[in-house]
Design a protein around this motif. Structure first.
Motif, short mmCIF file in Angstrom:
data_model
loop_
_atom_site.label_atom_id
_atom_site.label_comp_id
_atom_site.label_asym_id
_atom_site.label_seq_id
_atom_site.Cartn_x
_atom_site.Cartn_y
_atom_site.Cartn_z
N ASN B 74 0.83 -1.22 0.00
CA ASN B 74 0.00 0.00 0.00
C ASN B 74 0.86 1.26 0.00
N ILE B 75 1.99 1.23 0.69
CA ILE B 75 2.85 2.43 0.73
C ILE B 75 3.44 2.68 -0.66
N PHE B 76 3.98 1.65 -1.29
CA PHE B 76 4.59 1.87 -2.61
C PHE B 76 3.52 2.20 -3.68
N ASN B 77 2.26 1.81 -3.38
CA ASN B 77 1.16 2.20 -4.29
C ASN B 77 0.59 3.56 -3.90
N LEU B 78 1.21 4.22 -2.94
CA LEU B 78 0.77 5.53 -2.42
C LEU B 78 -0.68 5.45 -1.96
N ASN B 79 -1.01 4.37 -1.30
CA ASN B 79 -2.37 4.14 -0.83
C ASN B 79 -2.31 3.64 0.62
N PHE B 80 -1.65 4.42 1.46
CA PHE B 80 -1.47 3.99 2.85
C PHE B 80 -2.06 5.05 3.76
N ASP B 81 -2.89 4.61 4.70
CA ASP B 81 -3.62 5.59 5.51
C ASP B 81 -2.71 6.46 6.38
N ALA B 82 -1.52 5.97 6.74
CA ALA B 82 -0.67 6.77 7.62
C ALA B 82 0.35 7.60 6.83
N LEU B 83 0.24 7.61 5.52
CA LEU B 83 1.14 8.43 4.69
C LEU B 83 0.35 9.59 4.10
N LYS B 84 0.69 10.79 4.52
CA LYS B 84 0.01 11.99 4.01
C LYS B 84 0.98 12.72 3.08
N ILE B 85 0.49 13.06 1.92
CA ILE B 85 1.36 13.69 0.92
C ILE B 85 0.84 15.08 0.58
N VAL B 86 1.73 16.05 0.59
CA VAL B 86 1.35 17.40 0.19
C VAL B 86 2.30 17.84 -0.91
N VAL B 87 1.74 18.23 -2.04
CA VAL B 87 2.56 18.70 -3.16
C VAL B 87 2.16 20.14 -3.48
N PRO B 88 3.05 20.91 -4.10
CA PRO B 88 2.67 22.29 -4.42
C PRO B 88 1.66 22.35 -5.55
N ILE B 89 0.78 23.33 -5.46
CA ILE B 89 -0.25 23.50 -6.50
C ILE B 89 -0.28 24.97 -6.89
N PRO B 90 -0.91 25.32 -8.01
CA PRO B 90 -0.99 26.75 -8.36
C PRO B 90 -1.63 27.54 -7.22
N PRO B 91 -1.08 28.72 -6.87
CA PRO B 91 -1.51 29.43 -5.67
C PRO B 91 -2.98 29.84 -5.64
N HIS B 92 -3.58 30.09 -6.81
CA HIS B 92 -4.97 30.54 -6.80
C HIS B 92 -5.94 29.36 -6.65
N GLU B 93 -5.42 28.14 -6.54
CA GLU B 93 -6.29 26.96 -6.42
C GLU B 93 -6.21 26.39 -5.01
N ASN B 94 -6.18 27.25 -4.01
CA ASN B 94 -5.88 26.79 -2.66
C ASN B 94 -7.08 26.19 -1.92
N LYS B 95 -8.27 26.25 -2.52
CA LYS B 95 -9.44 25.66 -1.85
C LYS B 95 -9.21 24.16 -1.70
N LEU B 96 -9.73 23.59 -0.60
CA LEU B 96 -9.43 22.19 -0.29
C LEU B 96 -9.77 21.24 -1.45
N ASP B 97 -10.93 21.46 -2.06
CA ASP B 97 -11.35 20.61 -3.17
C ASP B 97 -10.32 20.59 -4.30
N LYS B 98 -9.89 21.79 -4.66
CA LYS B 98 -8.92 21.93 -5.76
C LYS B 98 -7.58 21.35 -5.34
N ALA B 99 -7.21 21.63 -4.09
CA ALA B 99 -5.93 21.12 -3.58
C ALA B 99 -5.90 19.60 -3.66
N ILE B 100 -7.03 18.97 -3.34
CA ILE B 100 -7.10 17.50 -3.40
C ILE B 100 -6.95 17.04 -4.86
#
Lengths: 370, 376
Positions: B74-100
């Protein structure tokens, strides 16, 4: 895996389970549900990692097994089907839903990819009245904070002390505290901080019935056992602030006023309050309560007077109109009592019909604008 | 998973991570830095797996996750409940929905190719909405035995409010939680964040290993795999990007020309010349002109920046970071003048129909000599 059951039975449970399924997640598996076919029943589970739900549904199981499929797609299909028996059959990569005049196929995911759900140990279960619990939830959760820098305040403190059960929520500006008696808790002493999200689901699930709910206080989780539905939530790490400290002792400056009259007047005058602070000025003098607001941005002022029962010295206080009305909405009585001491001290609000010890709300005053 | 053995578990960085795990002395915050595409992401994911693996293996005194238990899968498939990933996104898209949505897109890209570059938008920011959600979720109690990992990719893109919101989490991380920050350079982060992190440099990958990966995991020809692995400066992600858009993208061609230009400063003269030769044997005359025209502009940009230190003076803003890096070799405008003149002469030679390979060979040798004489 193969099983069959009537549409209406499945649909009722899916509605409940779907409440926990996130509409979007960075972990796509969370938008799926886990289906497990066991002996004469199926279990449908969903989780958003904070809250998990498992519904057990009696049905005819032809072949045991488990799979995971997208929750909303399944829900949308089942919702539109006419009443009939539906059968489900899973292969390694798909689930086929058969109805009398057709079939639907949905891609499935291996059940191993679904997050592990917390184990339920009913040995430690205590029973409490569902209606008591629903009442405590509805009277307190509104006061929870949304500020992630103070995580403990994001939850409701649930204390069991002797035969009393107490719930407290606060965001630092207001506080709600309610306690009920429950003889079954005798001897149990525990403090947990529960996220309001899971508590707010309870009244939806039990409806108007007064059935008992089994509660299991785990080390990291709290479990609500409603027989066919088991709801689990992770607990918030404490400690919870010492709330007793901020509740002032009884004061002799008491104002008694009609709840509806006050609520409506606050709503009206707050239209011209400051859009950031929503400040309404309360002036108490000689059995009269005057509410006034000013809004420099639109150059407006509002003022209304109400009759009230008040014998103390003249007093001026500022309150956030939204907080006042949130609290008044939780008071089940024609009249409310405000216990006040000064313009900078917390005010206590309760009803004449319920002792202050059983249910009270606290509101912090705002500094009055010059 | 074979590439993990070669590219991750034998690295010096993994040795440090494995050693910390062995001695049960893991830090609460790690900063994995190095060139994007050189394996920072996979080091972080493999480290998450090491913490949560049900059957950790020890090979030659180095610990590694088994890669086959439920958690590892699950970790190598990036599908693990204890692994949280945050990547940069365009700044005007900061709403949670868009961020997801943006995060999911990035996760899918990394799932398909763990070395892939995530540099689609020029200006991006770490989404505060998602960072706050993660903070809230970390405040909840969790199952014992599980180590939660929060991975911030391209941490240098975290600014202002997002950095403030996370500072407390980094200062006082919740129990059983490891924060992994991934960045190009440590000094691009707030000093308060740097000082609270254990910095581990992820080295550039060897071109031979990269070539092997490109041949095993794609449809690259021997020739292109060899060329792109040599000019991508140890970044497999860069090599993959060049390979993917090879032949159908003007920007990609510019990127390759820029990499060849950079190799004049980093690689030996022989390497540079062979790389240029390898690339241009596939190309026509017009592309050689295009390359030398770009080099001229790059020389001008580097020369200007070396003197003014003003980013606004850079004309080729898509190579701004590269130009600023190369400017370190220019102690005065003299080198820029010499190089510009040399390229100008070669362009004139090519106009007169001189043999391309010969002209480029001579150009490469002269430029290398000019750079070396300045360095000495």
């Amino acid at each position: 895996m193969k099983f069959a059951l009537p549409k209406s039975r499945l649909f009722n449970y899916l509605q409940h389970v779907l409440q926990v399924v996130p509409s979007k997640s960075t972990l796509p598996i969370l938008t799926n549900i886990l289906i497990e076919a066991l002996d004469n029943k199926i279990k449908i589970s969903a989780t958003d990692l904070d809250i998990s739900i498992t519904a057990s549904i009696d049905c005819t199981v032809i072949k045991k097994g488990s799979t995971s499929i997208p929750a909303r797609i399944l829900f949308d299909i089942i919702k539109e089907l006419p009443e009939s028996d539906i059968s489900f059959e899973a292969t390694s990569s798909r689930v086929e839903i058969k109805i009398p005049n057709g079939s639907y196929k949905i891609a499935s995911v291996a059940p191993d990819e679904f997050p592990k759900l917390p184990a339920v140990n009913t040995k430690k279960e205590i029973k409490i009245s569902g209606s008591d619990l629903a009442k405590m939830v509805s009277k307190t959760t509104f006061a929870c904070s949304d500020d992630e820098t103070r995580p403990a305040l994001n939850g409701v403190l649930w204390q069991t002390k002797g035969d009393k059960m107490l719930m407290v929520a606060t965001d630092g500006h207001r506080l709600a505290k309610m306690s009920v008696e429950n003889k079954k808790l005798k001897g149990l002493y525990d403090d947990v901080i529960v996220p309001p999200k899971v508590l707010n689901l309870i009244p939806k699930f039990i409806g108007d019935t007064d059935k008992e709910i089994g509660i299991i206080f785990g080390e990291n989780n709290i479990i609500f056992n409603m027989d066919d539905i088991v709801l689990t939530s992770r607990l918030i790490d404490g400690p919870y602030p010492n709330f007793e400290q901020v509740i002032p002792a009884s004061s002799d400056k008491k104002m008694r006023v009609s709840k509806d009259d006050l609520s409506r007047a606050v709503k009206r005058v707050s239209i011209l309050s400051n859009s950031l602070t929503h400040q309404v000025k309360f002036t108490l003098k000689d059995a009269s309560l005057t509410l006034s607001t000013t809004n420099a941005d639109v150059g407006g002022e509002g003022k209304e007077s109400l009759e009230c029962d008040y014998n103390g010295d003249e007093l001026e206080l500022g309150y956030n109109a939204i907080y006042v009305n949130d609290i008044l909405n939780k008071m089940d009585a024609d009249e409310v009592i405000f216990e006040l001491s000064s313009s900078v001290a917390a005010g206590i609000i309760y009803t004449p019909s319920t002792p202050r010890e059983d249910f009270l709300c606290l509101i912090m005053p705002l500094r009055l604008a010059d | 998973m074979n590439h993990l053995d070669k590219l991750i578990y034998t690295s010096k960085a993994w040795n440090i991570l494995s050693g910390a795990y062995k001695q049960k002395k893991t830090s609460s915050t790690y900063l994995l830095y190095g060139k994007e595409g050189s394996g920072r992401w996979l080091h972080a994911i493999a480290f998450t797996a090491l913490f949560n693996c049900e059957d950790v293996k020890e090979v030659d005194s180095v610990f590694r996750p088994c890669g086959s238990c439920r958690n590892c899968m699950n970790i190598f498939n990036l599908n693990f409940d204890a692994l949280k990933i945050v990547v940069p996104i365009p700044p005007h898209e900061n709403k949670l929905d868009k961020a997801i949505d943006f995060t999911l897109e990035a996760i899918q890209t990394k799932k398909a190719e763990p070395f892939a570059l995530l540099t689609s938008a020029k200006t991006t920011n770490i989404p505060i909405s998602l960072a706050r959600e993660i903070k809230k979720s970390l405040a909840l109690r969790h199952d014992k035995g599980q180590i939660r990992v929060v991975l911030f990719y391209k941490m240098e893109q975290m600014r202002g409010a997002s950095a403030d919101a996370l500072l407390k989490m980094i200062e006082e991380p919740p129990e059983d939680t490891v924060i992994i920050l991934i960045a190009d350079k440590p000094d691009s982060l707030l000093p308060t964040i740097q000082s609270r992190s254990q910095k581990i440099k992820i080295p550039r990958l060897a071109s031979e290993d990269m070539k092997e990966y490109l041949l095993e995991n794609g449809d690259a020809t021997e020739h292109l795999a060899s060329l792109f692995s040599k000019i991508s400066e140890g970044s497999l992600g860069q090599a993959i990007a060049m390979l993917e858009s090879h032949g159908d993208d003007e920007n990609n061609q510019r990127a390759i020309f820029c990499m060849l230009f950079k190799s004049l400063f980093h690689d030996s003269g022989a390497d540079t010349l062979s790389q240029m030769n390898e690339y241009l044997t596939l190309r026509d005359r017009s592309e050689t002109f295009a390359m030398l025209n770009l080099w001229q502009m790059l020389v001008r940009d580097v020369g200007n920046f070396a003197v003014t230190r003003d980013e606004n003076e850079i004309f080729n803003i898509d190579f701004s970071a590269d130009i600023q890096q190369i400017a370190g070799y220019f102690h005065s405008s003299e080198l820029a003048l010499q190089m510009a003149e040399t390229i100008k002469i070669t362009l004139a030679d090519l106009e007169r129909n001189v043999h391309i390979q010969g002209a480029l060979m001579a150009l490469g040798l002269k430029l290398k000599a000019q750079i070396s004489s300045m360095q000495n």
